[in-house]
Write an enzyme that holds these catalytic residues in place. Structure first.
Site, PDB file in Angstrom:
ATOM      1  CG  ASN A  70      -7.543   0.595   2.484  1.00 16.19           C
ATOM      2  OD1 ASN A  70      -6.769   0.266   3.387  1.00 16.19           O
ATOM      3  ND2 ASN A  70      -7.395   1.711   1.806  1.00 16.19           N
TER       4      ASN A  70
ATOM      5  CG  ASP B  76      -1.831   1.158   1.316  1.00 14.27           C
ATOM      6  OD1 ASP B  76      -2.330   1.576   0.258  1.00 14.27           O
ATOM      7  OD2 ASP B  76      -2.050   1.674   2.418  1.00 14.27           O
TER       8      ASP B  76
ATOM      9  CE  LYS C 132      -4.715  26.339  -1.784  1.00 19.85           C
ATOM     10  NZ  LYS C 132      -4.358  26.239  -0.357  1.00 19.85           N
TER      11      LYS C 132
ATOM     12  CB  THR D 151      -2.087   3.265  -3.714  1.00 16.20           C
ATOM     13  OG1 THR D 151      -2.628   4.336  -2.962  1.00 16.20           O
ATOM     14  CG2 THR D 151      -1.697   3.765  -5.099  1.00 16.20           C
TER      15      THR D 151
END
Length: 1312
Positions: free
Chosen positions: A955, A517, A679, A792
């Site tokens: 997860n 991960d 930004k 991920t």
């Protein structure tokens, strides 16, 4: 979330409306149960009695639009563009009914289908919950059949159960599990055979004692493991929470909570079940939760209660009278999805994930909240995400079992051959010898049959009963060494390494693929403001206040700023001096922008809650430089600029989303000026700069430098706006906000109108902090030929950026994305389709490489492309569409993009795995927990490789359980991954020590142990075989019975056991310095069938020497006293003594690492043998047990003869001399990598000591020529929440005199 104009700047509503808009609104109101009032359509404020209700409608309308938007991973709706890289695909274990109606199938339904109201189907909304009514959930209609006529409620209790045994079931279940092991069952059958008088050749206790010891040791180990599980379950189930019972809140245990209960949670409480939020002490029932148990992120996320429950369910009496009825989806593992409806007081209200508090989370920054239990226990999402618990076995375990089966086969063949020999011998010789007459009258065949079973008993030690218990003892010891390793102890959090299993240690030395991960595993999920460029000048390197560069600087002293975060680190004193002087206008404007342009929220204690770690880092930087964000309301922001406090009127907030990659804010300054601050990523900001903007080139150069240092960059700019320009834009924006069809596109288009002609100020550079030692660990593991894949849920840009930061990706790699992969795989598939079926290879042949060009390759693929490539969702969506149309799915064809059959789908998967395995690095981003597990299982299935998964959140649990070895990161992150893992530690960097040191040592030790164990048992047992040729194949044993019983338990077990526990070829420092030493484990070269047969032939050779040299010396001899020492008992003593010397000296030759314990074990085993032998051969014990001890005086009589001692010495020398010669030749002529390192061990150790004294500075971040421009959160900010006023406190509180130094980042509640 979308921007809203503040209340003071709201244009007059337009009452005009089109019929199409009315129809769309009707569709939406039917679907989401909003009261239909088309005559008030265009201005939603007219639908509600007050402004707050209208704002709530806007929040809910976002959910409506998102649900009606086409799915991003639908190929049909996307055309040739393929899946959207920004969207995380749905989980692969959803049912057909769970596929969103907004997907491509729904879009292709016939027109008449669209006219009917979109009502929830029973299969979607099959879960019914009634508040404060436990009896309702026990009704017969909610029961399900468990076994035969036994039924139980479909609603799970809230108690969890991970243990295997209880008091009544332990003994029968444990024995049943142990006797599933073929060796134990075999020895039980032997014990039964030994009870039969006609068959037995050995006393029953020779088998019973070892069997009882083995079963007892294993049972005790299993009992200890299960007691630990009992303790953990009890601790969780007995946690306390407040449950509304009999009209008042009562303290209750978690195990007693049921579906439909109303519970009260307080600050820092763990959430006991999946709960629908009803109300909280925060305004508008906001509730902040920490989801570390679910996703490993310590950032806070917010949840909201429904407005109706917030207003009417605050008091205990109101909650007791609450009788709401919830209809929602069946329990599933979707952490990012929930859909349901609440029926209360004849009104229906939509319920979604924003209203749910999930088990495993923790309540933060919320004094009190109330909720209704929807799912409990095993039905909760965190438990559903656990995946199936798989019984993990090592490769050596599997190999060992096959070898035991091989020994079984050899045993039966040898016993059968000897039995046949006995039949012939008895026919020819035995029946004619009068002194062998036993009066039983058995035929030679019958005697051969009995001899077969007799030899099965005699030769049973070929199958080593103590092998399994010895293996368990070694594994237990190796696990303790991991637990005790101080170099894997994380002192900062007082977290030691923990081996949570004892069965996989040697597998740690064979890992080929690591699946990791990202967030919380590779990174700390902490952003740090490192550098910046302002007006063309870069800051951040060590510099004095006068601007003189330094090689080594010191931290800035923030004592001048009482609001500063003392943990903030910055080395450039010149920037601090420029801001404090008040002369550098650009620097002041730079930090003013950072303090104003954000969606950070602040509570009464002045604790910041940011939508992303990036925003938290930027606002913290501004605070330290004297621009302190103090407070915000719905339409204003207050900051402190130096010693002056200023309030700016917020006219509009243009929030970030994944397409815009920027955010803006429009402010009215105290002097009346209107200015836009913006930004965003440099790729989008530079396109919108004014031609008159300065500092473009110098900022671009600085951006490239920051990117080379793998920092996340963000450009800052501004624009002055006139009142007329703003008023005109505000009207257009309001109109866009009220568009129902494709509203987001319309609003984005209006945003584009105002975000142009910008003036550049500078750029920030933020470091996404990696955990310490991550780049070095990845580099070292790569040298050990271990491939690392990152799986991920983060965005592609973020994952790619971290890939460069941690040296997983490098400049010389050619990166391939999902589109490229799909093209290559489709080309390979089309080539295969064009081949005749008859030409399909029956046996798998090596495939042609996908990347023929020289150089390194890397693969970056999103979850949407993963589904597209592997055909994970196409069939399901197609099947659903056809079912809705009432048709049967036709056969697939090559043109529709479907696999023609399962064989083709499997080939596609094989192609993908082959392509990925050709790459040096693989990053899969935006993937679901189920997809993570699927990727791991594909590599396991098609590469037959040992896999390891490492993660820190719920997860990652499925991935951790799927891999051969699961590792959990423990510490401040969630413990769900740790509870499901096999090994746990606090930092990713400890992985290199776990594998390259402990794993390699464990593998070498276990292989050496097994090779020697098989050898010593073959050498011991096969002496009976040679003896049978001289005993008429009569099942007569060559040793004394007690020697056979104690050989594996006392005489030869300890030295080999200590080798399995303590041996090491090189020390830990050299193991880490030379990662190539890890390769033999991956290749399985130290223990395989070749090594097994070498041990077998070695045992045959030694057994020949042990039998025939004493046999020859006994043939025609005379002792010192004139007597011939040629009796059977003396022969047994000599052979047994020779065997003990050989076995213990042989293990001494194989020992690489000598300690006092090893030396004591070898000498002690020989001493124990002689001590016990002289005791059991004594006259005293024979008098007490004459039937069991029959070798009276044999040892003392035989061993007083020097001739027999010479025989023992000759036997031992002849057995060991060939081994010594072979080992010498191998290490001299064909040395392995380990042999070479051992040979130069002293030199390398001296070099290591010298390097440690002259250690270089810490790791320098890698350089690359790639832009690191994506420095924003992967979810939207709080613009909608801020504009709606829902985040503002009901009562104004006094501002704290000082600021707390902690910052809490709070991402949006989506996609947790």
């Amino acid at each position: 979330m979308r921007m809203r104009i503040c209340r003071n700047h709201k244009p007059k509503p337009n009452r005009a409306s089109s019929s199409s808009s009315v129809n769309a609104f009707r569709q939406a109101t039917r679907r989401f149960h909003v009261p239909e009032q088309p005559h008030l359509l265009l201005n939603p404020h007219n639908l509600f009695s007050d402004e707050k209700a209208a704002q709530d409608f806007h929040l809910r309308n976002r959910f409506l639009l998102n649900m009606s938007r086409p799915r991003a991973d639908s190929q049909d709706s996307q055309g040739s563009r393929g899946p959207d890289d920004e969207v995380m695909p749905y989980s692969d274990d959803e049912t057909d009914d769970e596929v969103e109606p907004g997907s491509d199938e729904a879009l292709q339904e016939p027109p008449e289908a669209e006219q009917s109201p979109v009502e929830a189907r029973p299969s979607e909304m099959g879960w019914k919950v009634k508040a404060n009514d436990r009896a309702y959930h026990q009704l017969p209609e909610f029961e399900k059949k468990v076994f035969l006529c036994i039924k139980k409620s479909r609603y799970s209790g809230n108690a969890i159960k991970t243990y295997k045994y209880n008091v009544l079931t332990f003994l029968p279940l444990n024995l049943a599990e142990q006797f599933r092991r073929s060796a134990n069952l075999y020895f039980l059958a032997l014990l039964i055979l030994q009870i039969i008088p006609d068959i037995t050749t050995l006393p029953w206790y020779t088998t019973l004692i070892p069997l009882v010891v083995v079963l007892s040791v294993t049972a005790i180990k299993d009992l200890m493991d299960d007691l630990a599980r009992h303790k953990m379950d009890k601790e969780i189930n007995n946690r306390k929470t407040d449950v509304l019972l009999d009209g008042r809140f009562q303290t209750s245990k978690w195990r007693d909570v049921q579906v439909g209960d109303v519970v009260r949670l307080k600050k820092n409480d763990f959430i006991p079940a999946d709960i629908m939020l009803l109300s909280s002490s925060n305004p508008n029932s906001l509730c902040y939760v920490e989801t570390a148990e679910l996703d490993g992120e310590t950032n806070l996320k917010f949840k909201m209660g429904l407005r109706v429950t917030d207003e009417q369910l605050q008091e205990e009496r109101q909650l007791a009278d609450f009788d709401g009825f919830i209809e929602c989806e069946e329990p599933n593992n979707r952490l990012d999805k929930f859909m349901g409806a609440m029926l209360w007081k004849r009104e229906r209200y939509p319920v979604d994930l924003d209203n749910m508090l999930l088990r495993g989370c923790t309540v933060r920054n919320t004094d009190v909240c109330h909720g209704l239990v929807i799912y409990a226990g095993a039905d909760t999402k965190i438990m559903r995400n656990g995946g199936k618990s798989r019984f993990k076995r090592t490769r050596i375990d599997e190999l060992m079992n096959y070898m035991v089966y091989t020994i079984f086969a050899l045993l039966i063949l040898v016993a059968a051959g000897l039995a046949i020999g006995h039949s012939f011998w008895y026919e020819e010789i035995g029946s004619k010898a009068w002194y062998l007459f036993d009066g039983k009258g058995y035929t030679s065949s019958h005697r051969g049959f009995l001899s077969f079973w007799g030899y099965i008993i005699v030769l049973n030690t070929m199958v080593p009963i103590s092998l399994y218990v010895s293996v368990e003892v070694i594994r237990l010891g190796q696990s303790k060494f991991i637990n005790w390793d101080l170099q894997m102890y994380f002192a900062e959090k007082d977290t030691p390494a923990k081996a949570r299993t004892t069965t996989l240690n040697e597998q740690l030395g064979q890992v080929e693929y690591i699946f990791s991960d990202k967030t919380g595993t590779l990174t700390q999920n902490i952003m740090a403001f490192k550098k910046c460029t302002i007006a063309g000048r870069s800051y951040g390197d060590p510099t004095t206040a006068e601007g003189v560069s330094l090689d080594r600087g010191k931290q800035v002293d923030w004592s001048w700023n009482r609001h500063a975060d003392k943990k903030f680190e910055f080395m450039d004193h010149s920037l601090v001096a420029a801001v404090r002087s008040g002369k550098d206008k650009e620097a002041m404007e730079f930090f003013k922008l950072l303090s104003l342009c954000h969606t950070v929220m602040v509570d009464e204690d002045m604790v910041y809650q940011a939508a992303s770690p990036d925003e938290g880092a930027l606002v913290t930087a501004a605070r330290n430089f004297g621009y302190v964000f103090l407070a915000r309301t719905q339409d204003s922001i207050t900051i402190q600029e130096g010693d002056r406090e200023s309030t700016y009127e917020m006219l509009a907030l243009l929030d970030f989303n994944s397409d815009r990659k920027r955010m803006s804010i429009i402010l009215r300054f105290p002097d009346g000026r209107i200015r836009l601050y913006c930004k965003g990523a440099d790729t989008v900001v530079y396109e919108r700069l004014s031609p008159e903007s300065r500092y473009k080139d110098s900022t671009q150069t600085a951006l490239d430098i920051f990117a080379n240092e793998t920092l996340r960059t963000l450009c800052l700019c501004y624009k002055d706006i006139s009142n007329q320009e703003y008023d005109s834009w505000a009207r257009r924006h309001k109109e866009a906000q009220l568009v129902l069809a494709d509203r987001e596109t319309a609003v984005d288009r209006v945003y584009e109108e105002i975000e142009n002609g910008l003036m550049l100020i500078g750029a920030t550079a933020i470091e996404d902090k990696l955990q310490d030692g991550v780049p070095e660990t990845i580099a070292k593991l790569a040298k050990a030929d271990i491939r690392i894949w990152v799986l991920t849920g983060d965005k592609k840009e973020t994952a790619e950026n971290i890939g460069y930061s941690c040296s997983l990706l490098t400049d010389d790699m050619q990166i391939h994305y999902g589109e490229d992969v799909n093209v290559k795989l489709s080309a390979r598939q089309n080539t295969r389709r064009n081949e005749p079926i008859s030409n399909r290879p029956r046996k798998k042949k090596p495939a042609e490489p996908f990347f023929s060009e020289p150089g390194k390759n890397a693969l970056i693929i999103t979850g949407g492309w993963l589904n597209e490539i592997l055909y994970e969702k196409k069939k399901k969506r197609r099947r659903l569409r056809l079912r809705r149309l009432g048709k049967r799915p036709p056969p697939s064809s090559p043109q529709d993009g479907q696999p023609l059959d399962e064989w083709e789908k499997e080939q596609r998967q094989i192609d993908f795995v082959d392509m990925a395995c050709e790459c040096e690095a693989v990053i899969c981003c935006r993937v679901t927990p189920k997809q993570k597990a699927n990727v791991v299982s594909l590599v396991k299935k098609y590469k037959k490789a040992v896999t390891l998964s490492i993660g820190d959140g719920a997860n990652d649990v499925n991935m951790i359980k799927t891999a051969d070895i699961g590792v959990g990161i423990s510490g401040q992150e969630g413990m769900q991954a740790v509870m499901s893992s096999d090994y746990a530690f606090a930092q990713f960097r400890y992985l290199q020590r776990l594998l390259l040191v402990h794993g390699r040592w464990s593998y070498i030790r276990m292989c050496k142990f097994l090779r020697f164990f098989f050898f010593k048992n073959f050498a011991f047992t096969l002496v009976h075989f040679w003896y049978s040729f001289f005993s008429g194949y009569s099942s007569q044993v060559a040793y004394e019975d007690w020697f056979i019983t104690l050989y594996n338990l006392c005489y030869s077990s300890l030295p080999v056991l200590l080798v399995g526990l303590l041996d090491q070829d090189v020390n830990d420092k050299l193991s880490l310095r030379f990662p190539k030493l890890y390769l033999p484990g991956q290749q399985g070269s130290l223990f395989n069938y070749k090594n097994f047969f070498i041990s077998l032939f070695h045992g045959i050779f030694v057994s020949l020497i042990i039998f025939f040299i004493p046999y020859g010396s006994f043939l025609q001899t005379m002792g010192q006293d004139g007597e011939a020492p040629s009796d059977y008992q003396s022969f047994a003593v000599v052979t047994a003594s020779s065997l003990i010397f050989i076995v213990n000296l042989q293990i001494s030759l194989d020992t690489s690492y000598w300690t006092f314990v090893n030396c004591f074990a070898v000498l002690g085993s020989i001493a124990i043998y002689f001590g016990i032998m002289f005791d059991i051969h004594s006259a005293g014990i024979h008098v007490i047990f004459p039937a069991y001890f029959t070798f009276t005086g044999a040892a003392s009589n035989a061993l007083r003869q020097p001739y027999l001692w010479l025989t023992i010495v000759l036997t031992v020398g002849m057995s060991l001399l060939p081994v010594i010669c072979i080992q010498f030749l191998y290490k001299t002529i064909w040395p392995s990598v380990g042999d070479k390192v051992q040979r130069n061990k002293k030199k390398y150790e001296q070099e290591l000591e010298r390097e440690e004294r002259e250690r270089a500075p810490a790791f320098q971040r890698g350089r690359r020529s790639r832009r690191s421009a994506y420095a924003f959160s992967h979810s939207r900010g709080y613009a909608d929440l801020i504009s709606s006023g829902r985040s503002i406190r009901r009562r104004a509180t006094g501002r704290a005199s000082t600021l707390q130094h902690s910052i809490q980042e709070v991402p949006q509640a989506e996609n947790i």
